[in-house]
Every structure is written in C-alpha cells, then in structure tokens.
Design a protein around this motif. Structure first.
Motif, mmCIF file in Angstrom:
data_model
loop_
_atom_site.group_PDB
_atom_site.id
_atom_site.type_symbol
_atom_site.label_atom_id
_atom_site.label_comp_id
_atom_site.label_asym_id
_atom_site.label_seq_id
_atom_site.Cartn_x
_atom_site.Cartn_y
_atom_site.Cartn_z
ATOM 1 N N VAL A 57 79.915 70.271 73.104
ATOM 2 C CA VAL A 57 79.781 69.783 71.718
ATOM 3 C C VAL A 57 81.176 69.624 71.095
ATOM 4 C CG1 VAL A 57 78.903 70.283 69.400
ATOM 5 C CG2 VAL A 57 77.473 70.769 71.384
ATOM 6 N N HIS A 58 82.038 70.626 71.283
ATOM 7 C CA HIS A 58 83.379 70.543 70.701
ATOM 8 C C HIS A 58 84.163 69.378 71.288
ATOM 9 C CE1 HIS A 58 83.626 74.038 68.024
ATOM 10 N NE2 HIS A 58 82.753 74.603 68.855
ATOM 11 N N VAL A 87 73.656 67.724 69.602
ATOM 12 C CA VAL A 87 73.050 69.067 69.574
ATOM 13 C C VAL A 87 72.985 69.573 71.006
ATOM 14 C CG1 VAL A 87 70.987 70.423 68.974
ATOM 15 C CG2 VAL A 87 71.563 68.370 67.645
ATOM 16 N N ASP A 88 73.632 70.709 71.291
ATOM 17 C CA ASP A 88 73.609 71.220 72.666
ATOM 18 C C ASP A 88 73.909 72.718 72.658
ATOM 19 O OD1 ASP A 88 73.973 69.438 75.546
ATOM 20 O OD2 ASP A 88 74.330 71.602 75.624
ATOM 21 N N VAL A 89 73.335 73.442 73.628
ATOM 22 C CA VAL A 89 73.658 74.879 73.780
ATOM 23 C C VAL A 89 75.042 75.077 74.370
ATOM 24 C CG1 VAL A 89 71.399 76.007 74.002
ATOM 25 C CG2 VAL A 89 72.408 74.895 75.996
ATOM 26 N N VAL A 133 76.290 70.263 66.447
ATOM 27 C CA VAL A 133 75.459 71.473 66.331
ATOM 28 C C VAL A 133 75.423 72.171 67.685
ATOM 29 C CG1 VAL A 133 73.125 72.359 65.898
ATOM 30 C CG2 VAL A 133 74.027 70.488 64.495
ATOM 31 N N VAL A 134 76.021 73.374 67.741
ATOM 32 C CA VAL A 134 75.917 74.194 68.943
ATOM 33 C C VAL A 134 74.679 75.051 68.731
ATOM 34 C CG1 VAL A 134 77.002 75.967 70.369
ATOM 35 C CG2 VAL A 134 78.432 74.246 69.221
ATOM 36 N N GLY A 135 73.607 74.691 69.410
ATOM 37 C CA GLY A 135 72.361 75.413 69.166
ATOM 38 C C GLY A 135 71.300 75.017 70.174
ATOM 39 N N ASP A 136 70.168 75.677 70.033
ATOM 40 C CA ASP A 136 69.053 75.506 70.955
ATOM 41 C C ASP A 136 68.083 74.514 70.303
ATOM 42 O OD1 ASP A 136 66.670 75.831 72.398
ATOM 43 O OD2 ASP A 136 67.091 77.946 72.793
ATOM 44 N N SER A 184 77.881 76.338 64.639
ATOM 45 C CA SER A 184 77.288 77.037 65.777
ATOM 46 C C SER A 184 76.202 77.997 65.317
ATOM 47 C CB SER A 184 78.363 77.817 66.534
ATOM 48 O OG SER A 184 77.739 78.480 67.598
ATOM 49 N N TYR A 185 75.075 77.938 65.999
ATOM 50 C CA TYR A 185 73.970 78.851 65.681
ATOM 51 C C TYR A 185 73.707 79.818 66.821
ATOM 52 C CZ TYR A 185 73.683 75.647 61.906
ATOM 53 O OH TYR A 185 74.034 74.905 60.807
ATOM 54 N N LEU A 186 74.654 79.867 67.773
ATOM 55 C CA LEU A 186 74.524 80.806 68.889
ATOM 56 C C LEU A 186 75.580 81.888 68.729
ATOM 57 C CD1 LEU A 186 74.053 78.310 71.855
ATOM 58 C CD2 LEU A 186 72.294 79.616 70.693
#
Ligand code: SAH
Ligand code: AVI
Length: 329
Positions: free
Chosen positions: A125-126, A118-120, A144-147, A14-16
């Motif tokens: 995503v999980h 890849v999704d916010v 990938v949890v991200g923008d 996760s990048y959020l």
C-alpha cells in the motif's frame, strides 16, 4: 455526500495494529487445533509473500494475470465510459500493476480523481501510494492498510462515481457462502451509482489450472512455504520449514484449487506467543488457500444472490478469465 478531492495529496491509514497483525494469532490458534488444519490465505502476504506473489504473476504457467491485463486493456475505455468513474477503490490491490490500465483510461477521459488501495500488505500500500502519486499528476491517493473483511467501514465517503476493482481472482479465496455474504456487503462500498469490477478465474482443463499452481521454477512452493516463516517470525514458532512440501490440486467436484503444506515427517511445533504445541503426523496436511474457478452461470448466480446486477461481462478469446462489471440491483 461527496467528499472533495485534494489534488495530488497522499495519505495512508493503517487499521492493523501490532496486536492485530492480520489476526494471525487467533487464526493460528483456531486453525492449527482443528482435526483438518487450515489457515486463511491473507497471512501469505507479508513483504516477502507479496514479492513472491508478484513473481508468480510473471510465470509462464500463471495465465490469470496476463489474461486479466489483456481483458482490461481491451475494455478499459468502455468501463470508464459506462461508469463515469472519478475514483477507484481497489480491494486487495497488491502492487496494482493492472490498475494502471484503468487509471490511464480515466486520465484519458479526464475523470481521474482519486485512488484508494486497500490491502493487508502495508509495504505494497505504501509503495503503490508513493509511486502512483508521482506518476499520475494531480491524482490523490488515500491508502488503507487493512482487512477487506473487517475494515471497509473506514473508507472515505465517495468523491463521485466510484469503481471498485477486485481483481486477480481473489474473490475465489472465499468459500461459496462467505463469498456471497462478502459481495452483498459491498453494496455500501459502491454507494449510489457505483460499480464493482470483479476478476474471476474460469473453469477450464484441470491440467492448465494445476500447472499454474505447480510452476516448474518452484515460486508458488516458496510462496506457500513462506507462511511457515511468517508464523515462526511473528509467533515465535519453530516450524522446520524444510520438512514441509507444497501441494496444489484441482478439486473437480468443488471446482477450486487447494494449496496445502504437507509434513514429510512427524513434527511437534512450539508456538511461544500462544504457549501452544501442535503435532503434525507424517503426511499430514495444512490447507493454506482455496482458489475457486467459476462458470459464467455460477458468477451470475453469485452476483444475483448478492443483490448485484451484471452490467457487462468481459472475457478473453480463450475464455480463461472473466471481468464482470456489476452494480447494485
Ligand atoms: N489485485 C492484485 C493482487 C492479488 S493477490 C492482482 O490482481 O494481481 C491478493 C491481494 O489481496 C494481496 O495483495 C493480499 O495482500 C491481499 N489480501 C488478501 N486477503 C486480504 C484481506 N483479507 N484484506 C485485504 N487484503 C487482502
Ligand atoms: C490472489 N489469488 C487469487 C491467487 C490465486 O491464484 O489464487 C494467489 C495464488 N496462490 C497461488 N498462486 C497464486
């Protein structure tokens, strides 16, 4: 350099972070203090918004999902054969129901290696990572949890020929200039020999388009209004959600749908987290989404301007929707 795939492994990155929650605070401060109030559509997709979007996809009026699925079902074997893809890196994957068509075709061709959603929306995503890992034997999933506008540099290196699906017409949420810039930036993601698989809704009778965004069951209205619940919850705001109405109309000149929220009466909204007060006049609108509809010519122009070659363009018999296969020029 190719990355070896660990069979059957699931990992989600996760990048959020909490302070970076889809950049909501910055976007609200920026978007609600403009003369024409506007927010980017990515904030529509908290857990409830993602569920509401899935419900939209099942609506009789919402033709894009079933049409795109039909196109994929008809051409998935061809797409897999032409690309030799061993991995899918899917942008804005959501609940990835149509993605199964591609994964099934890769499995049948014996090339299914890795899936990278890849999704916010962290919840989607999980759940997709768990589900697909159980369903597809030997599939490795790297979520990938991200923008996708900010975090694509965190993708793992390619594990072999890569196919990058960007489905659902989500590219239409970008205004024209940033759309081309975004597409140009995908060159790095494709890597050498990679392909983009781009879903775009096509220009058609405006009545058909407007019906898809003004469904009779009111699900799209709930989806749109949910944005105010997101802001209330995440920024300690006090929007009176019942005093807003869903509006969606086709702008014939720009050839895009706009979704807006209209204040039915004057409102002063307090946003605790921003220490901000915002006024809405009666009938004032907040734009929450644009969703561009394409002609084949515009599609070709956008891909060419982004340095991408159109390999094949697949469409349905009624030409409602298009799926383009493209690679770096
Ligand atoms: N691909 C799916 C879902 C489309 S809905 C389909 O075709 O049905 C759009 C998806 O993109 C949602 O899941 C939303 O959470 C995601 N999304 C929107 N903006 C995003 C952004 N900036 N970065 C990553 N994901 C985004
Ligand atoms: C994901 N996105 C392209 C959808 C669309 O059709 O613009 C979101 C949506 N908005 C209202 N209904 C569906």
């Amino acid at each position: 350099m190719m990355e070896p795939i660990l069979e059957g492994a699931v990992e989600v990155h996760s990048y959020l972070g909490p302070g970076d929650e889809r950049t909501l605070a910055d976007d609200v401060l920026d978007g609600l203090t403009r003369p024409l109030k506007e927010l980017p559509p990515k904030h529509l997709y908290d857990a409830r918004g993602s569920q509401l979007f899935d419900a939209i996809c099942e609506l009789p009026e919402y033709y894009p999902t079933r049409t795109e699925r039909l196109i994929l079902e008809t051409h998935a074997d061809d797409i897999v054969a032409r690309t030799g893809a061993v991995e899918l890196v899917e942008l804005g994957s959501g609940s990835a129901t149509k993605t199964r068509v591609l994964l099934d075709a890769m499995a049948a061709a014996g090339t299914l290696g890795r899936y990278v959603p890849v999704d916010v929306s962290a919840t989607t995503v999980h759940s997709v990572a768990e589900l697909f890992c159980d369903e597809y034997r030997g599939l490795s999933v790297y979520g990938v949890v991200g923008d996708f506008e900010r975090h694509l540099a965190h993708l793992p290196p390619p594990a072999g020929p890569r196919l990058v699906p960007f489905l659902g017409g989500t590219i239409g949420n970008f205004p024209p200039g940033s759309r081309r810039r975004f597409l140009r930036g995908l060159g790095k993601v494709l890597g050498s020999g990679g392909h983009l698989l781009l879903g775009t809704d096509l220009v058609k009778d405006p009545r058909v388009i407007e019906a898809a965004y003004n469904d009779s069951a009111g699900v799209t209205a709930q989806f749109n209004l949910n944005l105010l619940h997101v802001i209330n919850r995440e920024l300690g705001a006090n929007f009176d959600v019942d005093a807003f109405e869903h509006v969606a109309f086709f702008d014939r000149q720009r050839e895009w749908i706009e979704m807006r929220l209209l204040a039915t009466e004057p409102q002063r909204v307090r946003l605790e987290a921003l220490d901000l007060e915002v006024e809405f006049a009666a009938r004032e609108e907040l734009r929450t989404e644009i969703s561009a509809k394409f002609t084949i010519e515009r599609l070709r122009g956008d891909l060419a301007a982004a340095g991408l070659d159109l390999v094949e363009l697949y469409t349905d018999p009624d030409e409602l929707f298009a799926v383009s296969l493209a690679r770096c020029a």
